[in-house]
Design a protein around this motif. Structure first.
Motif, mmCIF file in Angstrom:
data_model
loop_
_atom_site.group_PDB
_atom_site.id
_atom_site.type_symbol
_atom_site.label_atom_id
_atom_site.label_comp_id
_atom_site.label_asym_id
_atom_site.label_seq_id
_atom_site.Cartn_x
_atom_site.Cartn_y
_atom_site.Cartn_z
ATOM 1 N N GLY A 148 59.387 155.958 77.685
ATOM 2 C CA GLY A 148 60.845 155.559 76.268
ATOM 3 C C GLY A 148 60.623 156.742 75.442
ATOM 4 O O GLY A 148 60.087 158.230 75.674
ATOM 5 N N TYR A 149 61.895 157.537 75.348
ATOM 6 C CA TYR A 149 61.980 158.558 74.596
ATOM 7 C C TYR A 149 63.239 158.370 73.801
ATOM 8 O O TYR A 149 64.416 156.853 73.701
ATOM 9 N N VAL A 150 63.456 159.056 72.625
ATOM 10 C CA VAL A 150 64.388 158.221 71.389
ATOM 11 C C VAL A 150 64.798 159.733 71.155
ATOM 12 O O VAL A 150 64.309 160.470 70.911
ATOM 13 N N SER A 185 69.516 165.090 61.709
ATOM 14 C CA SER A 185 70.520 165.744 61.850
ATOM 15 C C SER A 185 70.150 166.775 63.044
ATOM 16 O O SER A 185 70.854 167.790 62.479
ATOM 17 N N GLU A 186 68.859 167.152 63.168
ATOM 18 C CA GLU A 186 68.376 168.289 63.956
ATOM 19 C C GLU A 186 68.229 168.059 64.711
ATOM 20 O O GLU A 186 67.961 166.580 65.247
ATOM 21 N N PRO A 187 68.855 168.731 66.459
ATOM 22 C CA PRO A 187 69.194 168.294 67.270
ATOM 23 C C PRO A 187 66.623 168.030 68.533
ATOM 24 O O PRO A 187 66.781 169.011 68.519
ATOM 25 N N ILE A 188 66.847 166.834 67.933
ATOM 26 C CA ILE A 188 65.498 166.688 68.666
ATOM 27 C C ILE A 188 65.402 165.135 69.570
ATOM 28 O O ILE A 188 66.239 164.835 69.070
ATOM 29 N N PHE A 189 63.772 165.630 69.952
ATOM 30 C CA PHE A 189 63.799 164.177 70.823
ATOM 31 C C PHE A 189 61.848 164.151 70.903
ATOM 32 O O PHE A 189 61.502 164.947 70.981
ATOM 33 N N PHE A 190 62.063 162.412 70.947
ATOM 34 C CA PHE A 190 60.903 162.276 71.279
ATOM 35 C C PHE A 190 60.408 161.512 72.107
ATOM 36 O O PHE A 190 61.158 160.392 72.361
ATOM 37 N N GLY A 191 58.800 161.886 72.814
ATOM 38 C CA GLY A 191 58.723 161.009 73.830
ATOM 39 C C GLY A 191 56.887 161.088 74.111
ATOM 40 O O GLY A 191 57.062 161.996 73.441
ATOM 41 N N ALA A 198 73.160 153.761 64.513
ATOM 42 C CA ALA A 198 72.190 153.729 64.134
ATOM 43 C C ALA A 198 71.392 155.702 63.657
ATOM 44 O O ALA A 198 73.093 155.991 63.940
ATOM 45 N N ASP A 199 70.612 155.567 63.255
ATOM 46 C CA ASP A 199 70.238 157.107 63.319
ATOM 47 C C ASP A 199 69.407 157.814 64.504
ATOM 48 O O ASP A 199 69.494 159.415 64.544
ATOM 49 N N TRP A 200 68.396 156.331 64.719
ATOM 50 C CA TRP A 200 68.075 157.095 66.054
ATOM 51 C C TRP A 200 68.195 156.774 67.271
ATOM 52 O O TRP A 200 68.868 155.542 67.423
ATOM 53 N N PHE A 201 68.032 156.850 68.752
ATOM 54 C CA PHE A 201 68.707 156.224 69.575
ATOM 55 C C PHE A 201 67.706 155.604 70.976
ATOM 56 O O PHE A 201 67.596 157.468 71.464
ATOM 57 N N LEU A 202 66.805 154.915 70.770
ATOM 58 C CA LEU A 202 65.651 154.607 71.367
ATOM 59 C C LEU A 202 66.270 154.104 73.734
ATOM 60 O O LEU A 202 66.789 153.523 73.285
ATOM 61 N N LYS A 203 65.980 154.893 74.347
ATOM 62 C CA LYS A 203 66.119 154.424 75.952
ATOM 63 C C LYS A 203 64.890 154.006 76.111
ATOM 64 O O LYS A 203 63.802 154.944 76.315
ATOM 65 N N ALA A 204 64.558 152.870 76.966
ATOM 66 C CA ALA A 204 62.943 152.179 76.975
ATOM 67 C C ALA A 204 63.452 151.446 78.249
ATOM 68 O O ALA A 204 65.176 151.468 78.354
ATOM 69 N N ASP A 205 62.909 151.297 79.572
ATOM 70 C CA ASP A 205 62.904 150.475 80.579
ATOM 71 C C ASP A 205 62.934 148.987 80.278
ATOM 72 O O ASP A 205 61.402 148.637 78.998
ATOM 73 N N ASP A 206 62.792 147.995 81.298
ATOM 74 C CA ASP A 206 62.827 146.442 80.912
ATOM 75 C C ASP A 206 61.364 145.996 80.621
ATOM 76 O O ASP A 206 61.366 144.955 80.622
#
Length: 299
Positions: free
Chosen positions: A223-225, A200-206, A173-181
């Motif tokens: 959740g955040y990605v 390729s840039e060190p960044i995350f969103f939420g 994958a290119d992006w990695f999402l963490k979420a709860d159930d």
């Protein structure tokens, strides 16, 4: 003896009068019927959803922690149904260009009541879906992490999960999402957010909260990605570095993640749309829709 019969005068009732009386009778009957049924509806509504109900009224995300999902299997709409056929071309193209791996924080107690419903619904939209638990489950599938269950171990579970994904699925994958159930994600909207971003840039969103971290931290419940560069930096430079990331399993997962990423100089990106509307929502809908109803963090 004679009887005198008095003849009563005949009543001449016009046709408009009869029609008027008939309409009035029907109208009155209808109003009475509506009133009775409205009272029954109000009584039933209060007994099921109102103040008289014994069911808990959920106003905060934490109220949902012990809530269970539907007991029956949730069936998602098929793209081959008449109402949906031919409408997924754009979504499919976007899924090829913006690959998202979704990992879901869960536990053995929620595999059936919550996690399986994620798999049956929005989880299908992810390019890859993985559940992280303290117990393996081939039906999800769930990865067994070496960590105890409970709120005091969420930070430890998060670190191990991202480390597992880095080692096993970095190129998937290119992006990695963490979420709860108990999170629901519209994955297509997430891809629209990310399509013009550089993984390729060190960044995350939420959903950004301002306390504790200078650049803010992102709500774990919403959740955040992470970009691929952010995931790589987190695992290679942060997870096992005591000067950057907390080494035990304690602390609030989202706050500790925010502190760690801040020290790693991973940017906490702005996920709002072009007119300033937010895209990640950590609380129940009324807190986001009604001004002044939410916690102070939303003000």
């Amino acid at each position: 003896m004679f009887e005198t019969i008095r003849r009563l005068p005949s009543m001449n009732v016009s046709r408009p009068t009869v029609v008027f009386l008939g309409v009035g009778f029907v109208f009155g009957l209808s109003v009475s019927y509506l009133f009775v049924n409205t009272q029954d509806f109000k009584s039933n509504w209060e007994s099921n959803y109102g103040r008289k109900s014994s069911r808990p009224v959920l106003h905060d995300a934490h109220d949902l922690e012990d809530a269970e999902g539907p007991a029956s299997e949730v069936v998602f709409h098929s793209s081959e149904e008449d109402a949906h056929r031919g409408k997924y071309a754009v979504a499919k193209e976007l899924a090829q260009n913006v690959r998202v791996l979704c990992w879901i924080m869960t536990g053995p107690q929620n595999h059936v009541s919550k996690a399986r419903h994620v798999k049956a619904t929005w989880g299908k939209r992810c390019n890859k879906l993985i559940f992280m638990s303290s117990k393996a489950d081939k039906t999800l599938p769930a990865v067994k992490l070496d960590v105890k269950e409970g709120r005091d171990s969420l930070w430890g579970k998060t670190k191990q999960a991202f480390e597992y994904i880095y080692k096993k699925h970095l190129d998937d994958a290119d992006w990695f999402l963490k979420a709860d159930d108990d999170t629901y994600t519209i994955v297509e909207n997430l891809r629209h957010l990310l399509q013009d971003k550089n993984t390729s840039e060190p960044i995350f969103f939420g959903h950004k909260f301002k306390p504790f971290v200078s650049q803010g931290y992102f709500s774990g419940g919403a959740g955040y990605v992470l970009s691929k560069a952010a995931l790589t930096r987190f695992v290679e430079q942060g997870v096992h570095n005591s000067s950057i990331c907390r080494q035990d399993n304690g602390g609030y997962e989202d706050v500790e993640m925010g502190k760690c990423m801040n020290k790693l100089e991973v940017e906490a990106g702005d996920s709002r749309d072009s007119v300033g509307r937010k895209r990640f929502f950590p609380f129940v809908p009324e807190h986001h829709l009604i001004p002044g109803r939410g916690p102070s963090l939303l003000q």
